[in-house]
Each structure stands twice: as C-alpha cells, then as structure tokens.
Design an enzyme around this catalytic site. Structure first.
Site, mmCIF file in Angstrom:
data_model
loop_
_atom_site.group_PDB
_atom_site.id
_atom_site.type_symbol
_atom_site.label_atom_id
_atom_site.label_comp_id
_atom_site.label_asym_id
_atom_site.label_seq_id
_atom_site.Cartn_x
_atom_site.Cartn_y
_atom_site.Cartn_z
ATOM 1 N N GLN A 101 -4.891 -1.775 9.496
ATOM 2 C CA GLN A 101 -4.536 -3.101 8.860
ATOM 3 C C GLN A 101 -5.537 -4.207 9.725
ATOM 4 O O GLN A 101 -5.046 -4.298 10.887
ATOM 5 C CB GLN A 101 -3.242 -3.350 8.548
ATOM 6 C CG GLN A 101 -3.105 -4.420 7.877
ATOM 7 C CD GLN A 101 -3.589 -4.563 6.500
ATOM 8 O OE1 GLN A 101 -3.300 -3.811 5.732
ATOM 9 N NE2 GLN A 101 -4.223 -5.567 5.944
ATOM 10 N N LYS A 128 0.692 -1.186 -0.083
ATOM 11 C CA LYS A 128 -0.084 0.110 -0.119
ATOM 12 C C LYS A 128 0.830 1.072 0.039
ATOM 13 O O LYS A 128 0.562 2.345 -0.672
ATOM 14 C CB LYS A 128 -0.987 0.193 1.217
ATOM 15 C CG LYS A 128 -1.989 -1.235 1.079
ATOM 16 C CD LYS A 128 -3.016 -1.343 2.458
ATOM 17 C CE LYS A 128 -3.791 -2.358 2.039
ATOM 18 N NZ LYS A 128 -4.494 -3.024 3.206
ATOM 19 N N ASP A 137 -11.360 2.514 3.483
ATOM 20 C CA ASP A 137 -11.474 0.927 3.421
ATOM 21 C C ASP A 137 -12.985 0.865 3.117
ATOM 22 O O ASP A 137 -13.467 -0.070 2.788
ATOM 23 C CB ASP A 137 -11.136 0.388 4.925
ATOM 24 C CG ASP A 137 -9.912 -0.504 4.706
ATOM 25 O OD1 ASP A 137 -9.497 -0.896 3.470
ATOM 26 O OD2 ASP A 137 -9.405 -0.812 5.884
#
Ligand code: NDP
Length: 288
Positions: free
Chosen positions: A96, A52, A119
């Site tokens: 995460q 990422k 997200d």
C-alpha cells in the site's frame, strides 16, 4: 438527459463473474491469494487495505495482511517481498502506497515479481502495456476502461483529454485508451489554456486531486466525463475532481464520486489476482 455511469453496479456485476471463476479455479486446487503489506498508520491506507481484504473474502479469495510500524527498515520490507515472491499460496502482492519517506517506492515496486504485480506498477508490466502485450494493467485505468466498455461507449476515434499525468492514473489511462484507438491528449500543471483542450474532448478524464477542479466551462455539451479524484471538500465530504452538480447539466455521461471509478479500482485488483492465479495453474499444468 445525462447518463450517470454507475460504477458500483458495473463493479458488482464484474465481482459476481470473478467469484464464479474463483470457484472454478478452486476445483483445480488453487485459491487465488493476495498479500497486502501496510507500513505505518496512515488512516486512508488502513481503510483501503480493509476494503481490499473484505472484497477478497467476499469473492472467495485468500488474503493476508502484513503490517509493519512506520520505522520499518527498507531492507526488511524488501526481504518480505522476496519471501512473498516465492510463496506459492500468494498470487498477488500489493504494497500500500504511500510509504514512509525513508523507503524508496520505486525500489519496492521493482522488488515485486512482475508475475505477482497485481497493482500493475512494475516497469515490466507498464512496458508490456505500452507495446500492447498481455500484462497486469494498473487497476484504476483498467477499471475506467471496463466502465466505458460496459456503458457501451465506442472508443475508436474518440478524442480523449486526460487531465493529470501521474504514473498510476493519468499516463496509463491515456495509453490504454490509445491502445483502443482513441486520440489522446495529456494535460498537466504546465498546460496552457486547459479549457481549449478539454472543450475539444469527447471524453474528459479528470485525475488531478483537486476538489471540483473541472467545471461546466471545461466541457463540451454531451461529453463523457470520468472523475477519478478522491478529495474532501471544506465540509469534509468526499468529492471528485469534477464539479458534479454543474457539469452533469452539460455532459452526456458522468461518473459520480463516490460510486464511480472507486469501486472499479478494487474490482480490477481482484480481477488481476484471479488472472495471476490462473497463470500459475497454467504453469503447473505445463510442467506436469
Ligand atoms: P498526482 O498528484 O500524482 O497527480 C496529479 C496530476 O494533476 C499531476 O500530473 C499534475 O500535473 C496534475 N495537475 C495538478 N494541478 C493541475 C492543474 N492546475 N492543471 C492541470 N493539471 C494539474 O495524483 P494521482 O494521479 O495519484 O491522483 C489523482 C486523483 O485521483 C487524486 O484525487 C487521487 O486521490 C485520486 N485517485 C483515485 C483513485 C480511485 O480509485 N478512484 C485511485 C488513484 C488516485 P504535474 O504532473 O505537472 O504536476
């Protein structure tokens, strides 16, 4: 002849467009910024986080990595999220997953400002998606949608069977395709006669988490097969939820693993971060 949907290529094209738009935004004084929070030392998470950050850099975005040890108290993480919510240089916050067991994932997701929830996991964004309002879409389902559209597949009236009903993949991908006027069936571990459902599908989306679970006998000739799975087989090789070699002999379209849905997921994270940065510019301009 089966058509292999090249996720890498579609992602590359989209990333090129994002990079151009990042340049335009920078001229207005805003550099899209993504904060990635990693708790503990899960190796797979570490790899995802590294990718990422690398992609942010490639596309000219600003990224920060905040790392914590496994025993981080939940309160401290929530405090950090609050700080990032206020930070004007940060447009996207990603924690995460999975988190250590003593930290509530739902509490953490809900602590992220819905305006920075790149997200697309916050209940507010999920709700907005449900009712067809503008929102941050969860990256994997969004990536699948873009991939199908880029391949020129018309979704209207198609019968989609989603195998898997997780909050991050199965449920939202079905909802997104419903929003595109597909007819959607969800299957899961309690579904009886799975094959009966999948055999009727124009599009099968496999999000189960079991190597080679979807086989030739599950698929109608010419069907479109989207493989979300990321698994390791007995030899430790990366593979999807679809038995690719046998299913490709029967399907009309199929995504490979690796090189299918995976590259799209990370690209849509960048897309969401860009969108958030643009939103912040609009807010700035409207308050001037
Ligand atoms: P989950 O484990 O959260 O969900 C799996 C789903 O599969 C559940 O809904 C479960 O049903 C269903 N299932 C399990 N066994 C069966 C069965 N025998 N028959 C039918 N359905 C079954 O997984 P995720 O959704 O998080 O991930 C799925 C896969 O996608 C994983 O391999 C993951 O690594 C991968 N993934 C890939 C991404 C990418 O970018 N390519 C991103 C995210 C995930 P039930 O609800 O009844 O338990």
């Amino acid at each position: 002849m089966v058509h292999i949907i090249d996720g890498k290529e579609i992602a590359k094209k989209r990333k090129g467009e994002i990079a151009q738009q990042v340049e335009v935004l920078k001229k207005s004084g805003i550099t899209p910024g993504l904060a990635v929070v990693l708790v503990g030392d899960n190796q797979a998470s570490r790899t995802y986080v590294r990718n990422k950050q690398k992609t942010c850099k490639e596309l000219g975005m600003h990224s920060v990595l905040i790392e914590y040890a496994e025993d981080l108290p939940e309160e401290e993480l929530l405090g950090k999220i609050d700080e990032l919510n206020q930070d004007e240089s940060i447009h996207g916050i990603l924690v995460q997953l999975p988190l250590p067991a003593h930290i509530s994932e739902m509490k953490v997701i809900e602590a992220i400002s819905p305006d920075k929830d790149v997200d697309g996991f916050h209940p507010i964004n999920i709700g907005r998606m449900m009712i067809g309002q503008d929102s941050f879409l969860p990256c994997t389902p969004y990536g699948i949608l873009v991939m199908l559209k880029e391949t020129g597949i018309n979704l209207e009236g198609k019968h989609v069977v989603v195998v898997g009903r997780s909050n991050i993949v199965g449920k939202p991908v079905g909802q997104l395709l419903l929003n595109e006027n597909a007819t959607v069936t969800y299957c899961h571990s309690r579904t009886k006669n799975l094959e009966e459902h999948t055999l009727a599908a124009d599009i099968v989306i496999a999000a189960v988490g079991r190597a080679g679970f979807i086989k030739q006998e599950h698929i109608k000739p010419g069907a479109i097969v989207i493989d979300v799975g990321i698994n390791r087989n007995e030899e430790g090789k990366l593979c999807g939820d679809v038995a690719f070699e046998e299913v490709k002999e029967k399907a009309g379209y199929i995504t490979p693993v690796p090189g299918g849905v995976g590259p799209m997921t990370i690209t849509m994270l960048m897309d969401n971060t860009l969108k958030s940065a643009r939103n912040s510019l609009k807010t700035l301009q409207s308050t001037k």
